[in-house]
Scaffold this motif. Structure first.
Motif, PDB file in Angstrom:
ATOM      1  N   LEU A 285      -4.019  -1.320  -6.257  1.00 16.91           N
ATOM      2  CA  LEU A 285      -4.841  -1.271  -5.043  1.00 16.91           C
ATOM      3  C   LEU A 285      -6.234  -1.837  -5.303  1.00 16.91           C
ATOM      4  CD1 LEU A 285      -3.814   2.218  -3.636  1.00 16.91           C
ATOM      5  CD2 LEU A 285      -3.344  -0.008  -2.594  1.00 16.91           C
TER       6      LEU A 285
ATOM      7  N   ILE B 192      -2.383  -7.021   2.452  1.00 19.40           N
ATOM      8  CA  ILE B 192      -1.567  -5.827   2.226  1.00 19.40           C
ATOM      9  C   ILE B 192      -0.225  -5.955   2.942  1.00 19.40           C
ATOM     10  CG2 ILE B 192      -3.500  -4.261   1.811  1.00 19.40           C
ATOM     11  CD1 ILE B 192      -3.357  -3.351   4.690  1.00 19.40           C
TER      12      ILE B 192
ATOM     13  N   LYS C 176      -2.999   2.883  -8.390  1.00 20.79           N
ATOM     14  CA  LYS C 176      -4.442   2.791  -8.189  1.00 20.79           C
ATOM     15  C   LYS C 176      -4.980   1.449  -8.687  1.00 20.79           C
ATOM     16  CE  LYS C 176      -8.540   5.496  -9.352  1.00 20.79           C
ATOM     17  NZ  LYS C 176      -8.973   6.691 -10.085  1.00 20.79           N
TER      18      LYS C 176
ATOM     19  N   CYS D  68      -9.276  -6.716   4.647  1.00 19.17           N
ATOM     20  CA  CYS D  68      -8.095  -6.538   3.788  1.00 19.17           C
ATOM     21  C   CYS D  68      -6.766  -6.751   4.497  1.00 19.17           C
ATOM     22  CB  CYS D  68      -8.118  -5.148   3.158  1.00 19.17           C
ATOM     23  SG  CYS D  68      -7.693  -3.796   4.275  1.00 19.17           S
TER      24      CYS D  68
ATOM     25  N   ALA E 124       1.877   0.940  -4.262  1.00 14.62           N
ATOM     26  CA  ALA E 124       0.952   0.440  -5.281  1.00 14.62           C
ATOM     27  C   ALA E 124       0.287   1.566  -6.059  1.00 14.62           C
ATOM     28  CB  ALA E 124      -0.121  -0.434  -4.631  1.00 14.62           C
TER      29      ALA E 124
ATOM     30  N   SER F  31      -9.269   3.444  -3.498  1.00 15.60           N
ATOM     31  CA  SER F  31      -7.887   3.398  -3.964  1.00 15.60           C
ATOM     32  C   SER F  31      -7.338   4.811  -4.143  1.00 15.60           C
ATOM     33  CB  SER F  31      -7.794   2.620  -5.282  1.00 15.60           C
ATOM     34  OG  SER F  31      -8.171   1.277  -5.073  1.00 15.60           O
TER      35      SER F  31
ATOM     36  N   PHE G  61     -11.729  -2.944  -2.489  1.00 17.97           N
ATOM     37  CA  PHE G  61     -11.130  -1.649  -2.816  1.00 17.97           C
ATOM     38  C   PHE G  61     -11.565  -1.256  -4.224  1.00 17.97           C
ATOM     39  CE2 PHE G  61      -7.192  -1.110   0.083  1.00 17.97           C
ATOM     40  CZ  PHE G  61      -7.902  -1.611   1.159  1.00 17.97           C
TER      41      PHE G  61
ATOM     42  N   ILE H   5       0.815  -1.223   0.000  1.00 13.13           N
ATOM     43  CA  ILE H   5       0.000   0.000   0.000  1.00 13.13           C
ATOM     44  C   ILE H   5       0.849   1.274   0.000  1.00 13.13           C
ATOM     45  CG2 ILE H   5      -2.036  -1.066   1.015  1.00 13.13           C
ATOM     46  CD1 ILE H   5      -1.228   0.277   3.686  1.00 13.13           C
TER      47      ILE H   5
ATOM     48  N   ILE I 199      -6.550   6.268  -0.697  1.00  9.67           N
ATOM     49  CA  ILE I 199      -5.308   5.734  -0.131  1.00  9.67           C
ATOM     50  C   ILE I 199      -4.106   6.466  -0.733  1.00  9.67           C
ATOM     51  CG2 ILE I 199      -3.795   3.705  -0.041  1.00  9.67           C
ATOM     52  CD1 ILE I 199      -6.395   2.013   0.191  1.00  9.67           C
TER      53      ILE I 199
END
Length: 177
Positions: free
Chosen positions: A125, A173, A122, A169, A120, A136, A131, A117, A139
């Motif tokens: 993600l 991740i 978009k 999640c 990454a 995304s 997500f 994360i 984030i």
């Protein structure tokens, strides 16, 4: 004769239990409550792939390394890409160490597919279950404004990620390669 032996064993057990409470005051639950209520001590929890999950007390501001050390270290299935040892951690919070391999499949030798994360895109993600485009983007915006995520729980600072989303999640991740 048998009754006398059983009675002696029971009395010895009771005396032993009482003696152990004086030797180890943590056996008395009232003492633990007093320690947790002590404003000079910080209570921090850890769960997941550590040897001894639970709540731990600290006198000063601990790091993730201190918390993991108190919990006996991560297990062989613990994923050390999901935290930074030097990360500062907060009192009255709980931290999670996810597995490398799927715990529901004992024979699995393939690691769980995870997304970083902190780096990454978009599109990457969006491969995480739950997500979508908006989350995304949130984030990435949060990461650009606030910098690196140092614990998995930092992800809950992103708008749209609460406990339920985090719990779905957290095993998929990582924070660094």
């Amino acid at each position: 004769m048998v009754v006398k032996i059983i009675l002696c064993v029971c009395v010895a057990c009771i005396i032993g239990l009482i003696a152990f409470q004086f030797i180890d005051p943590n056996l008395n639950s009232n003492n633990n409550t007093t320690l947790v209520d002590d404003p000079n001590r910080l209570s921090i929890g850890i769960s997941g792939e550590v040897s001894k999950p639970g709540d731990y007390l600290f006198d000063s501001s601990p790091t993730m390394e201190d918390l993991i050390g108190a919990a006996g270290g991560i297990t062989t299935n613990g994923d050390d890409r999901c935290f930074y040892y030097e990360a500062s951690i907060e009192a009255n919070k709980s931290y999670y160490i996810p597995p490398k391999y799927d715990n529901s499949n004992i024979c699995s030798d393939s690691p769980i597919e995870k997304v970083n994360i902190n780096t990454a895109t978009k599109d990457e993600l969006m491969t995480i279950s739950g997500f979508g485009d908006a989350l995304s983007s949130s984030i990435i915006s949060y990461r650009e404004s606030n910098g690196t995520f140092y614990t998995l729980e930092d992800l809950m600072n992103v708008e749209g990620i609460g406990n339920a989303k985090f719990n779905t999640c957290k095993n998929y991740i990582i924070l660094h390669d």
